[in-house]
Design a protein around this motif. Structure first.
Motif, mmCIF file in Angstrom:
data_model
loop_
_atom_site.group_PDB
_atom_site.id
_atom_site.type_symbol
_atom_site.label_atom_id
_atom_site.label_comp_id
_atom_site.label_asym_id
_atom_site.label_seq_id
_atom_site.Cartn_x
_atom_site.Cartn_y
_atom_site.Cartn_z
ATOM 1 N N ILE A 117 5.063 44.398 24.147
ATOM 2 C CA ILE A 117 6.340 44.787 23.540
ATOM 3 C C ILE A 117 7.140 45.665 24.496
ATOM 4 C CG2 ILE A 117 7.362 46.222 21.718
ATOM 5 C CD1 ILE A 117 5.127 45.196 19.878
ATOM 6 N N THR A 118 6.473 46.637 25.110
ATOM 7 C CA THR A 118 7.154 47.545 26.036
ATOM 8 C C THR A 118 7.707 46.801 27.241
ATOM 9 O OG1 THR A 118 5.655 49.307 25.336
ATOM 10 C CG2 THR A 118 6.880 49.655 27.371
ATOM 11 N N LEU A 138 1.023 46.359 22.414
ATOM 12 C CA LEU A 138 1.963 47.438 22.720
ATOM 13 C C LEU A 138 2.514 47.303 24.138
ATOM 14 C CD1 LEU A 138 3.257 50.034 21.671
ATOM 15 C CD2 LEU A 138 1.308 51.278 22.603
ATOM 16 N N ILE A 139 1.660 46.953 25.079
ATOM 17 C CA ILE A 139 2.109 46.738 26.454
ATOM 18 C C ILE A 139 3.080 45.571 26.520
ATOM 19 C CG2 ILE A 139 1.355 45.988 28.751
ATOM 20 C CD1 ILE A 139 -1.177 47.689 28.306
ATOM 21 N N LEU A 171 10.797 44.706 26.154
ATOM 22 C CA LEU A 171 12.004 45.509 25.955
ATOM 23 C C LEU A 171 12.564 46.030 27.277
ATOM 24 C CD1 LEU A 171 11.109 47.475 22.710
ATOM 25 C CD2 LEU A 171 12.691 45.561 22.966
ATOM 26 N N LEU A 172 11.687 46.446 28.176
ATOM 27 C CA LEU A 172 12.163 46.914 29.489
ATOM 28 C C LEU A 172 12.823 45.784 30.275
ATOM 29 C CD1 LEU A 172 9.282 49.294 30.619
ATOM 30 C CD2 LEU A 172 11.630 49.905 30.040
#
Length: 85
Positions: free
Chosen positions: A21-22, A18-19, A25-26
């Motif tokens: 992916i975040t 999850l980290i 995207l950022l």
């Protein structure tokens, strides 16, 4: 006991994913924002065309992915430092 360890590992892998992916995207969003100031009309014949916009998106994805890969590696390496001592 084995299920507790397995559950903890699954949770850690999930949070790590999850980290990642975040962060990816950022970084792509930041690359898109930074590329807005690039004057593509000096390099591309028609930067407002669909091909020009697609090139802009692809440049943002490539640049953002490189930056995100560096940040994710840095995060993993910094977590490994605790095993030195």
């Amino acid at each position: 006991m084995n299920q507790d360890i397995s559950s903890a590992v699954d949770s850690a892998v999930g949070v790590s994913g999850l980290i990642s992916i975040t962060v990816s995207l950022l970084c792509i969003a930041l690359a898109w924002w930074a590329l807005q100031t690039l004057k593509l009309d000096l390099v591309i014949r028609n930067p407002k065309s669909p091909q020009g916009r697609l090139l802009h998106v692809l440049l943002a994805v490539v640049l953002g992915r490189f930056v995100a890969e560096f940040l994710n590696d840095y995060l993993i390496w910094s977590q490994m430092i605790r095993y030195i001592f």
